[in-house]
Design a protein around this motif. Structure first.
Motif, PDB file in Angstrom:
ATOM      1  N   ASN A   5       4.113 -27.783  28.392  1.00  0.00           N
ATOM      2  CA  ASN A   5       3.409 -26.674  29.038  1.00  0.00           C
ATOM      3  C   ASN A   5       2.052 -27.140  29.551  1.00  0.00           C
ATOM      4  N   PHE A   6       1.370 -26.242  30.263  1.00  0.00           N
ATOM      5  CA  PHE A   6       0.083 -26.589  30.871  1.00  0.00           C
ATOM      6  C   PHE A   6      -0.943 -27.027  29.828  1.00  0.00           C
ATOM      7  N   LYS A   7      -0.989 -26.317  28.704  1.00  0.00           N
ATOM      8  CA  LYS A   7      -2.008 -26.615  27.684  1.00  0.00           C
ATOM      9  C   LYS A   7      -1.856 -28.048  27.156  1.00  0.00           C
ATOM     10  N   GLU A   8      -0.619 -28.434  26.835  1.00  0.00           N
ATOM     11  CA  GLU A   8      -0.371 -29.794  26.329  1.00  0.00           C
ATOM     12  C   GLU A   8      -0.786 -30.844  27.357  1.00  0.00           C
ATOM     13  N   LEU A   9      -0.420 -30.602  28.608  1.00  0.00           N
ATOM     14  CA  LEU A   9      -0.745 -31.547  29.674  1.00  0.00           C
ATOM     15  C   LEU A   9      -2.251 -31.627  29.908  1.00  0.00           C
ATOM     16  N   LEU A  10      -2.927 -30.470  29.874  1.00  0.00           N
ATOM     17  CA  LEU A  10      -4.388 -30.451  30.055  1.00  0.00           C
ATOM     18  C   LEU A  10      -5.099 -31.172  28.910  1.00  0.00           C
ATOM     19  N   ASP A  11      -4.664 -30.897  27.679  1.00  0.00           N
ATOM     20  CA  ASP A  11      -5.282 -31.539  26.509  1.00  0.00           C
ATOM     21  C   ASP A  11      -5.124 -33.055  26.546  1.00  0.00           C
ATOM     22  N   ALA A  12      -3.993 -33.519  27.109  1.00  0.00           N
ATOM     23  CA  ALA A  12      -3.736 -34.964  27.172  1.00  0.00           C
ATOM     24  C   ALA A  12      -4.400 -35.618  28.386  1.00  0.00           C
ATOM     25  N   ASP A  17      -1.765 -42.344  34.541  1.00  0.00           N
ATOM     26  CA  ASP A  17      -1.109 -43.482  33.885  1.00  0.00           C
ATOM     27  C   ASP A  17      -2.101 -44.444  33.236  1.00  0.00           C
ATOM     28  N   ASP A  18      -3.354 -43.978  33.049  1.00  0.00           N
ATOM     29  CA  ASP A  18      -4.382 -44.828  32.426  1.00  0.00           C
ATOM     30  C   ASP A  18      -4.770 -44.350  31.026  1.00  0.00           C
ATOM     31  N   ALA A  19      -4.791 -43.061  30.805  1.00  0.00           N
ATOM     32  CA  ALA A  19      -5.173 -42.509  29.504  1.00  0.00           C
ATOM     33  C   ALA A  19      -4.024 -42.637  28.511  1.00  0.00           C
ATOM     34  N   SER A  20      -4.329 -43.126  27.331  1.00  0.00           N
ATOM     35  CA  SER A  20      -3.298 -43.347  26.312  1.00  0.00           C
ATOM     36  C   SER A  20      -2.652 -42.032  25.864  1.00  0.00           C
ATOM     37  N   LYS A  21      -3.429 -40.930  25.815  1.00  0.00           N
ATOM     38  CA  LYS A  21      -2.871 -39.628  25.417  1.00  0.00           C
ATOM     39  C   LYS A  21      -1.841 -39.147  26.434  1.00  0.00           C
ATOM     40  N   SER A  22      -2.150 -39.335  27.703  1.00  0.00           N
ATOM     41  CA  SER A  22      -1.238 -38.929  28.779  1.00  0.00           C
ATOM     42  C   SER A  22       0.061 -39.729  28.719  1.00  0.00           C
ATOM     43  N   ILE A  23      -0.077 -41.042  28.561  1.00  0.00           N
ATOM     44  CA  ILE A  23       1.098 -41.925  28.477  1.00  0.00           C
ATOM     45  C   ILE A  23       1.946 -41.544  27.270  1.00  0.00           C
ATOM     46  N   SER A  24       1.272 -41.329  26.132  1.00  0.00           N
ATOM     47  CA  SER A  24       1.978 -40.998  24.889  1.00  0.00           C
ATOM     48  C   SER A  24       2.784 -39.709  25.032  1.00  0.00           C
ATOM     49  N   LEU A  25       2.177 -38.680  25.631  1.00  0.00           N
ATOM     50  CA  LEU A  25       2.850 -37.388  25.775  1.00  0.00           C
ATOM     51  C   LEU A  25       4.107 -37.507  26.640  1.00  0.00           C
ATOM     52  N   ILE A  26       3.976 -38.145  27.801  1.00  0.00           N
ATOM     53  CA  ILE A  26       5.115 -38.279  28.731  1.00  0.00           C
ATOM     54  C   ILE A  26       6.235 -39.109  28.106  1.00  0.00           C
ATOM     55  N   VAL A  27       5.872 -40.234  27.500  1.00  0.00           N
ATOM     56  CA  VAL A  27       6.873 -41.133  26.906  1.00  0.00           C
ATOM     57  C   VAL A  27       7.602 -40.443  25.749  1.00  0.00           C
TER      58      VAL A  27
END
Length: 303
Positions: A5-12, A204-214
């Motif tokens: 959801n938007f919240k998870e994506l925004l937080d990451a 694709d640079d922030a570790s939180k973003s990468i972790s969430l998608i993967v």
């Protein structure tokens, strides 16, 4: 139900792109706005693309095929390796070996070399080597393990690739496109999504973003693997049931009452057939026509 959801994506921090001057015009459909000289990614498009990619990956995993994860950038290495191991998928987190896909037989030879070194250690051949030879073999084994240890179970070309940074992994993208292998990838605002079959617009640079998608995609793969296991169990049960039924049919004796009933039924059918044949023969006999009757009457009058 959506996988995120938007919240998870925004937080990451998935929505943060690159500076405006570094953008790739091909990413325009996925950009929501610009703020302080930085492009903001449209998270609605991100959610939509995550769903598409997860669904496709799930089907690939369910069919028993392999997806190769590629992430050689520092902040993505450990995340990708950890998640790929959980779903038993091959991955490349060190330098991409040139010809990994286009020259796959050579890569397989290197992997087999690693296996042969392991065999030497078990059958006692390694113990007979000199100290210098042992050192050389050990170093060679360590180097192969570092670069190719994560693809030791990849016996044939993967059915798909997942790439974290398509700009950094451009060689992997070219090889996959040349062989027609589908590509799933995280694409930032400075990347070119035109060569990607399933682009996911994301930071694709922030570790939180990468972790969430993967993690989301690996969860979809895990679902596919579980469904495959369930299907196999069902098939085994059905085969087992068929064998049991067949065995019972072969060994079970037919009751005398059933044999008598079948015999009586056959006799009744034969009697009905005989009766029908007699009726047919009676119908085929032609009755005297009116013309024949008139001829007989005329002859009598003449007399």
């Amino acid at each position: 139900m959506p996988r995120t959801n938007f919240k998870e994506l925004l937080d990451a921090g998935v929505h943060f792109g690159h500076l405006k001057r570094k953008w790739n015009p091909a990413m325009a459909p996925y950009i929501f706005m610009e703020r302080n000289g930085i492009h903001i990614i449209d998270l609605e498009k991100t959610i939509e693309k995550i769903e598409e990619a997860a669904s496709a990956m799930k089907q690939i995993a369910r069919s028993g095929k392999k997806i190769l994860f590629v992430a050689t950038k520092k902040q993505a290495k450990e995340i990708v390796a950890e998640n790929a191991k959980k779903v038993n998928m091959p991955y490349v987190t060190e330098r991409w070996p040139g010809g990994m896909l286009t020259n796959f037989p050579t890569i397989r030879k290197a992997v087999k070399k690693m296996s042969s070194i392991d065999k030497m250690a078990t059958d006692g051949t390694f113990a007979n080597l000199s100290k210098r030879e042992k050192l050389q073999v050990t170093r060679q084994r360590a180097k192969l393990e570092k670069n190719l240890g994560s693809i030791i179970d990849l016996t044939r070309l993967p059915s798909a690739l997942f790439i974290v940074d398509v700009s950094k992994e451009h060689i992997a993208v070219k090889e996959a496109k040349r062989l027609g292998i589908p590509i799933f990838a995280m694409v930032d605002t400075n990347s070119d999504p035109t060569n990607i079959d399933f682009p996911i617009p994301a930071n694709d640079d922030a570790s939180k973003s990468i972790s969430l998608i993967v993690e989301i995609l690996c969860q979809a793969i895990d679902e596919g693997l579980n469904e495959r296991k369930t299907d196999k169990d069902k098939d085994k049960d059905s085969i087992k049931d068929k064998k049991i039924i067949r065995k019972e049919l072969e060994t079970k004796e037919i009751p005398d009452s059933l044999i008598e009933a079948i015999a009586e039924e056959e006799e009744e059918e034969e009697e009905e057939e005989d009766f029908e044949e007699e009726n047919d023969s009676d119908e085929t006999e032609e009755p005297e026509t009116d013309d024949a009757f008139e001829e007989e009457y005329d002859e009598e009058e003449e007399k």
